[in-house]
Design a protein around this motif. Structure first.
Motif, PDB file in Angstrom:
ATOM      1  N   PRO A 205     -22.537  77.399  57.334  1.00  0.00           N
ATOM      2  CA  PRO A 205     -22.326  78.329  58.458  1.00  0.00           C
ATOM      3  C   PRO A 205     -20.851  78.527  58.770  1.00  0.00           C
ATOM      4  CG  PRO A 205     -24.029  76.705  58.992  1.00  0.00           C
ATOM      5  CD  PRO A 205     -23.385  76.250  57.724  1.00  0.00           C
ATOM      6  N   ASP A 209     -22.583  84.879  61.031  1.00  0.00           N
ATOM      7  CA  ASP A 209     -23.172  85.011  59.700  1.00  0.00           C
ATOM      8  C   ASP A 209     -24.320  86.012  59.659  1.00  0.00           C
ATOM      9  OD1 ASP A 209     -21.746  82.663  58.327  1.00  0.00           O
ATOM     10  OD2 ASP A 209     -22.626  81.696  60.078  1.00  0.00           O
ATOM     11  N   LYS A 210     -24.685  86.347  58.436  1.00  0.00           N
ATOM     12  CA  LYS A 210     -25.873  87.133  58.141  1.00  0.00           C
ATOM     13  C   LYS A 210     -26.738  86.345  57.157  1.00  0.00           C
ATOM     14  CE  LYS A 210     -24.253  91.947  58.456  1.00  0.00           C
ATOM     15  NZ  LYS A 210     -23.970  93.168  57.654  1.00  0.00           N
ATOM     16  N   THR A 211     -28.008  86.678  57.156  1.00  0.00           N
ATOM     17  CA  THR A 211     -28.931  86.160  56.146  1.00  0.00           C
ATOM     18  C   THR A 211     -29.656  87.344  55.526  1.00  0.00           C
ATOM     19  OG1 THR A 211     -29.235  84.042  57.285  1.00  0.00           O
ATOM     20  CG2 THR A 211     -30.961  84.708  55.744  1.00  0.00           C
ATOM     21  N   ASP A 259     -31.696  92.304  56.054  1.00  0.00           N
ATOM     22  CA  ASP A 259     -30.497  91.601  56.516  1.00  0.00           C
ATOM     23  C   ASP A 259     -30.669  91.359  58.010  1.00  0.00           C
ATOM     24  OD1 ASP A 259     -29.216  91.816  54.017  1.00  0.00           O
ATOM     25  OD2 ASP A 259     -28.297  93.722  54.553  1.00  0.00           O
ATOM     26  N   HIS A 263     -27.600  82.335  60.484  1.00  0.00           N
ATOM     27  CA  HIS A 263     -27.550  81.530  59.261  1.00  0.00           C
ATOM     28  C   HIS A 263     -28.864  80.778  59.094  1.00  0.00           C
ATOM     29  CE1 HIS A 263     -26.238  78.408  56.421  1.00  0.00           C
ATOM     30  NE2 HIS A 263     -25.220  79.212  56.124  1.00  0.00           N
ATOM     31  N   ARG A 264     -29.247  80.534  57.863  1.00  0.00           N
ATOM     32  CA  ARG A 264     -30.524  79.860  57.594  1.00  0.00           C
ATOM     33  C   ARG A 264     -30.572  78.477  58.219  1.00  0.00           C
ATOM     34  NH1 ARG A 264     -31.219  79.134  51.287  1.00  0.00           N
ATOM     35  NH2 ARG A 264     -33.009  77.929  52.018  1.00  0.00           N
ATOM     36  N   VAL A 269     -33.332  80.880  63.200  1.00  0.00           N
ATOM     37  CA  VAL A 269     -33.509  81.488  61.879  1.00  0.00           C
ATOM     38  C   VAL A 269     -34.405  80.611  61.016  1.00  0.00           C
ATOM     39  CG1 VAL A 269     -32.344  82.218  59.759  1.00  0.00           C
ATOM     40  CG2 VAL A 269     -31.334  82.744  61.979  1.00  0.00           C
ATOM     41  N   SER A 288     -27.339  83.011  53.021  1.00  0.00           N
ATOM     42  CA  SER A 288     -26.679  83.175  54.302  1.00  0.00           C
ATOM     43  C   SER A 288     -25.185  83.136  54.048  1.00  0.00           C
ATOM     44  CB  SER A 288     -27.078  82.063  55.267  1.00  0.00           C
ATOM     45  OG  SER A 288     -28.457  82.148  55.608  1.00  0.00           O
ATOM     46  N   TYR A 289     -24.431  83.985  54.735  1.00  0.00           N
ATOM     47  CA  TYR A 289     -23.029  84.188  54.374  1.00  0.00           C
ATOM     48  C   TYR A 289     -22.277  84.771  55.565  1.00  0.00           C
ATOM     49  CZ  TYR A 289     -25.247  88.715  53.663  1.00  0.00           C
ATOM     50  OH  TYR A 289     -25.998  89.858  53.839  1.00  0.00           O
TER      51      TYR A 289
END
Length: 294
Positions: A205, A209-211, A259, A263-264, A269, A288-289
């Motif tokens: 993380p 972030d996005k997953t 999207d 974060h996972r 999430v 996740s990024y």
């Protein structure tokens, strides 16, 4: 006509300012080299305490955090993004001392994909052109390149369907995103396209972030999409992209690309992903990024 003594005063004033700039340049250069030396020590520590696998030198979450702090503490007159861009190049040069980074993209050279490589990794990264998207994926899989940058959105067709198919096929992780402004000449308006950064490691993380996930469903009943979105609604998680692809064969299959923020490893999430995995749906967590900083 300007008087001679006025010219002399101007030259004296400029000389003082130029001397100040020279002193500042010397300090900047000294500090950049100090940073590079420290980056080299980081590489030594990673190699000394690394396990059997090769140490990971590029950390997307760490770079995103550094760039965000650069923008937060910037006081001008340079704009935030311009200051962050300068730091991106400093980090790119320092990373090249630790490990030269090779990044795959689909050619030809100097296209938008290579521009995205340079924007995300800086000019010190080595970009490697391949003839097809599948070759780009294979370059990451066989470790001939550390990372890849490839389009996920196109102004002409929206979501790039071939990229989606390959994400479903290959076991790679999304570890970053690049937003690129295109167009902008006198005869056309600007538009934004998005690229993904692929690698072999999952990303920790970064705080913003996005997953991305892929879901395969053979449920063609009315309301299936609503059921799919319900876990997100219950927990207040915002979707930033939802795309659906379906076939109309004897056995209908739908593929959902999503999207969403978070974060996972985030608790909410993780709950959503666990709920989706408990259904007959086939879930693939693409990664996740960090959300794009520049």
């Amino acid at each position: 006509m300007t008087k001679p003594n006025t010219l002399n005063e101007q030259e004296q004033a400029l000389r003082v300012l130029r001397d100040q700039i020279d002193d500042i340049d010397m300090n900047i250069q000294r500090l950049i080299n100090q940073r590079a030396e420290c980056a080299g020590k980081v590489a030594d520590v990673k190699q000394r305490y690394g396990q059997s696998e090769s140490p990971v030198f590029y950390r997307p979450e760490r770079e995103a955090q550094v760039l965000r702090r650069v923008m937060e503490r910037n006081t001008g007159p340079l704009p935030d993004h311009e200051m962050a861009r300068l730091f991106r190049e400093i980090m790119s040069s320092c990373l090249a001392l630790e490990q030269p980074v090779k990044v795959a993209f689909m050619g030809p050279e100097n296209n938008y994909a290579e521009q995205a490589v340079r924007k995300h990794f800086g000019l010190s990264a080595q970009s490697v052109a391949f003839a097809s998207l599948e070759q780009v994926f294979k370059a990451v899989m066989d470790a001939s390149c550390h990372y890849a940058v490839l389009p996920i959105e196109s102004p002409q067709e929206g979501l790039v369907s071939h990229t989606l198919d390959l994400l479903n096929q290959y076991d790679v992780f999304i570890c970053g995103e690049v937003e690129l402004q295109l167009g902008g000449d006198a005869l056309s308006s600007t538009f934004e396209t998005r690229f993904l950064v692929l690698g072999r490691q999952q990303v920790a993380p970064s705080g913003c972030d996005k997953t991305s996930i892929l879901i395969r469903s053979e449920d063609d009943r009315p309301g299936a999409l609503y059921s799919l979105l319900e876990p997100f609604r219950k927990r207040g998680i915002s979707l930033t992209r939802l795309e659906t692809r379906s076939n109309t064969g004897a056995r209908p299959v739908s593929l959902f690309y999503m999207d969403f923020e978070g974060h996972r490893d985030d608790e909410t999430v993780a709950e959503v992903l666990a709920e989706l995995q408990s259904t007959p749906l086939i879930l693939k967590i693409l990664g996740s990024y960090p959300q794009a900083v520049l």
